[in-house]
Scaffold this motif. Structure first.
Motif, PDB file in Angstrom:
ATOM      1  N   ALA A 189       0.831  -1.204   0.000  1.00  9.45           N
ATOM      2  CA  ALA A 189       0.000   0.000   0.000  1.00  9.45           C
ATOM      3  C   ALA A 189       0.867   1.256   0.000  1.00  9.45           C
ATOM      4  O   ALA A 189       0.604   2.216  -0.736  1.00  9.45           O
ATOM      5  CB  ALA A 189      -0.937  -0.006   1.202  1.00  9.45           C
ATOM      6  N   ASP A 190       1.927   1.254   0.807  1.00  8.35           N
ATOM      7  CA  ASP A 190       2.851   2.395   0.831  1.00  8.35           C
ATOM      8  C   ASP A 190       3.437   2.642  -0.557  1.00  8.35           C
ATOM      9  O   ASP A 190       3.485   3.784  -1.035  1.00  8.35           O
ATOM     10  CB  ASP A 190       3.994   2.148   1.816  1.00  8.35           C
ATOM     11  N   LEU A 250       0.543   3.463  -3.448  1.00  5.58           N
ATOM     12  CA  LEU A 250      -0.025   4.790  -3.264  1.00  5.58           C
ATOM     13  C   LEU A 250       1.047   5.869  -3.375  1.00  5.58           C
ATOM     14  O   LEU A 250       0.775   6.987  -3.838  1.00  5.58           O
ATOM     15  CB  LEU A 250      -0.759   4.890  -1.931  1.00  5.58           C
ATOM     16  N   ARG A 294      -1.886   7.804   2.222  1.00  7.34           N
ATOM     17  CA  ARG A 294      -2.726   6.728   2.742  1.00  7.34           C
ATOM     18  C   ARG A 294      -3.822   7.317   3.633  1.00  7.34           C
ATOM     19  O   ARG A 294      -3.638   8.353   4.272  1.00  7.34           O
ATOM     20  CB  ARG A 294      -1.874   5.729   3.512  1.00  7.34           C
ATOM     21  N   ARG A 295      -4.974   6.601   3.648  1.00  9.41           N
ATOM     22  CA  ARG A 295      -6.119   7.065   4.444  1.00  9.41           C
ATOM     23  C   ARG A 295      -6.405   6.104   5.589  1.00  9.41           C
ATOM     24  O   ARG A 295      -6.297   6.435   6.747  1.00  9.41           O
ATOM     25  CB  ARG A 295      -7.348   7.216   3.536  1.00  9.41           C
ATOM     26  N   ASP A 296      -6.796   4.882   5.281  1.00  6.43           N
ATOM     27  CA  ASP A 296      -6.958   3.853   6.301  1.00  6.43           C
ATOM     28  C   ASP A 296      -6.691   2.503   5.630  1.00  6.43           C
ATOM     29  O   ASP A 296      -6.857   2.364   4.415  1.00  6.43           O
ATOM     30  CB  ASP A 296      -8.356   3.895   6.927  1.00  6.43           C
ATOM     31  N   ASP A 307      -7.152   1.649   1.685  1.00 11.69           N
ATOM     32  CA  ASP A 307      -5.902   1.604   0.930  1.00 11.69           C
ATOM     33  C   ASP A 307      -5.760   0.279   0.195  1.00 11.69           C
ATOM     34  O   ASP A 307      -5.383   0.238  -0.981  1.00 11.69           O
ATOM     35  CB  ASP A 307      -4.710   1.784   1.875  1.00 11.69           C
ATOM     36  N   THR A 308      -6.084  -0.805   0.896  1.00  9.08           N
ATOM     37  CA  THR A 308      -6.006  -2.123   0.261  1.00  9.08           C
ATOM     38  C   THR A 308      -6.971  -2.225  -0.904  1.00  9.08           C
ATOM     39  O   THR A 308      -6.632  -2.767  -1.973  1.00  9.08           O
ATOM     40  CB  THR A 308      -6.295  -3.223   1.295  1.00  9.08           C
ATOM     41  N   LEU A 333      -8.039   0.186  -2.789  1.00 12.53           N
ATOM     42  CA  LEU A 333      -7.534   0.983  -3.910  1.00 12.53           C
ATOM     43  C   LEU A 333      -6.422   0.247  -4.648  1.00 12.53           C
ATOM     44  O   LEU A 333      -6.397   0.218  -5.888  1.00 12.53           O
ATOM     45  CB  LEU A 333      -7.031   2.333  -3.398  1.00 12.53           C
ATOM     46  N   VAL A 334      -5.527  -0.369  -3.908  1.00 13.75           N
ATOM     47  CA  VAL A 334      -4.453  -1.140  -4.536  1.00 13.75           C
ATOM     48  C   VAL A 334      -5.030  -2.276  -5.371  1.00 13.75           C
ATOM     49  O   VAL A 334      -4.601  -2.524  -6.508  1.00 13.75           O
ATOM     50  CB  VAL A 334      -3.483  -1.690  -3.469  1.00 13.75           C
ATOM     51  N   TYR A 357      -9.151  10.026  -2.510  1.00 13.52           N
ATOM     52  CA  TYR A 357      -7.712  10.283  -2.420  1.00 13.52           C
ATOM     53  C   TYR A 357      -7.272  11.441  -3.320  1.00 13.52           C
ATOM     54  O   TYR A 357      -6.177  11.972  -3.144  1.00 13.52           O
ATOM     55  CB  TYR A 357      -6.927   9.036  -2.845  1.00 13.52           C
TER      56      TYR A 357
END
Length: 456
Positions: free
Chosen positions: A331-332, A335, A342-344, A348-349, A351-352, A401
């Motif tokens: 995620a890091d 993104l 990152r949001r939460d 995040d997962t 979105l990836v 985002y």
């Protein structure tokens, strides 16, 4: 300007870890590349070209650092087959120093001549191989990866014969800058020899010099925990960069989690998990989509070695943490390349996952995708039809985002900066035919401009 701060920390390990060697006496030394940015960070930016060549082509010792080059000893799994007959076969540790952040750094070589570990090899490096490593490290550094940096390339005037490229071909000696050359295979060697004292010294060296923040119930457990998190980070960074290292053997992974030792590397033209870089990787063991699996497998081998001085219960927790560490690191990295914060974890997962699904479904270039969507906002016009159904889940997921479009001029270019294999060959062709280095230098400048855009 950073002052040169020489070190000799590696000597504290004792001579069971290395062999003093002599560099090859090359017929010529023609300076082809010097990384002045990296040199300035380790206090060597003041060297003129003659001094540079004396140190990195003839290997005159750097004052206060190692008095003689050291070929490191290690073992390793090569395509999952254990090989106890390994070590630096065409390179050595030349010098150690502190960088401008106080970190211990190594200068290691490739193509510097034969050592006790050459295994009938000539200890040399082709000039084309050195050029390829310049391009790999410059591109990966620009994309934010933890990577070795190509420090110097000097053409050496020898003719080399290789089975996998036109011969004879030109030769070179390369120097790379790393935070460490301690490999997983360095630990495996101590386990193979059942040398508990040497293993304990090795762990102490790592914790004192390379991972002072690592923690665990024992030194060995702290080393493994550090390796798990840096290994997860490396696997995630490979994915976000669309990069395939090609040879993720345990002797090619260092304890600091930096990517290094670039042979048959590739950037993927499309998001294809089965894409391989090495022509000899017939089973796809180190394919694009299996790199996290490969690094996790390597960590299990490291843990197996560390069991020489640590109980399994002290190591198990770190090993079991790899999937979670990899998920967070992915995620890091993804993104980060998209250019959004990152949001939460759950969002995040998601979105990836939508990004990966869109890239797989459309088989588009990841370079093009991240270029178009930098900042979570579609950049101007694009040759890609983002109204296609495959992109709908991603577009819906990225809305929270989305920020503002980036302002660096790079993002207004018609095409992203890329490094596909055809480009590598095209950059080598004028060097081979006419000794024309201008296209290579222009490409390095373009990569560094992209790096500035990412940082901005």
């Amino acid at each position: 300007m950073t002052a040169f701060q020489p070190e000799t920390a590696i000597l504290t390990l004792g001579d069971a870890f290395f062999d003093p060697v002599q560099p090859a006496d090359f017929p010529d030394t023609i300076l082809r590349f010097r990384n002045d940015r990296a040199a300035a960070q380790v206090g060597l930016g003041h060297l003129n070209d003659a001094e540079w060549t004396a140190h990195f082509g003839r290997f005159a010792p750097l004052p206060g650092s190692l008095p003689q080059p050291l070929a490191m000893r290690y073992h390793g799994h090569q395509f999952r087959s254990y090989n106890p007959d390994l070590g630096d076969g065409r390179g050595f540790l030349f010098a150690q120093m502190r960088d401008d952040h106080g970190r211990l750094m190594d200068l290691g070589t490739k193509g510097s001549g034969q050592t006790p570990w050459s295994r009938m090899g000539d200890g040399r490096l082709t000039l084309k191989g050195a050029v390829r490593e310049i391009l790999a490290t410059e591109m990966l550094e620009a994309l934010g990866l933890d990577t070795s940096r190509t420090f110097s390339v000097i053409e050496t005037g020898e003719k080399l014969y290789r089975n996998d490229e036109p011969s004879p071909t030109r030769s070179a000696v390369m120097v790379r800058l790393n935070h460490s050359h301690i490999r997983y295979g360095t630990f495996q060697r101590q386990a193979y020899l059942k040398d508990e004292a040497a293993m304990a010294r090795l762990c102490d060296y790592v914790l004192a010099n390379l991972a002072p923040q690592a923690s665990g119930p024992t030194p060995a457990a702290a080393v493994l925990d550090h390796a798990v998190h840096t290994g997860a980070r490396l696997a995630a960074q490979f994915m976000a960069a669309g990069f395939v290292h090609g040879v993720l053997n345990t002797d090619n992974i260092n304890i600091t989690g930096e990517s290094f030792d670039y042979g048959p590397w590739r950037f993927v033209p499309a998001w294809d998990s089965g894409f391989t870089a090495a022509y000899f990787d017939h089973g796809g063991l180190y394919s694009f989509g299996r790199q996290a699996e490969a690094l996790q497998w390597n960590l299990y081998q490291l843990a197996g070695a560390l069991r020489l001085i640590a109980p399994l219960d002290d190591l198990r927790g770190s090993l079991e943490a790899f999937p979670q560490a990899y998920g967070a690191a992915l995620a890091d990295a993804m993104l980060g390349r998209l250019g959004v914060a990152r949001r939460d974890p759950q969002a995040d997962t998601a979105l990836v996952q939508t990004m990966e699904k869109a890239l797989v479904a459309t088989q588009m270039s990841p370079d093009r995708f991240f270029f178009d969507w930098r900042g979570g906002v579609l950049r101007g016009t694009s040759a890609v039809d983002y109204t296609a159904e495959a992109f709908a889940p991603f577009i819906a997921a990225v809305v929270p985002y989305a920020g503002t479009a980036p302002t660096h001029p790079y993002w207004c270019d018609a095409e992203p900066c890329t490094m596909l294999i055809d480009e590598v060959e095209a950059l080598w062709a004028p060097i081979a035919a006419d000794d024309d280095w201008a296209p290579l230098h222009a490409k390095i400048a373009a990569i560094r401009r992209m790096a500035e855009a990412h940082k901005a």
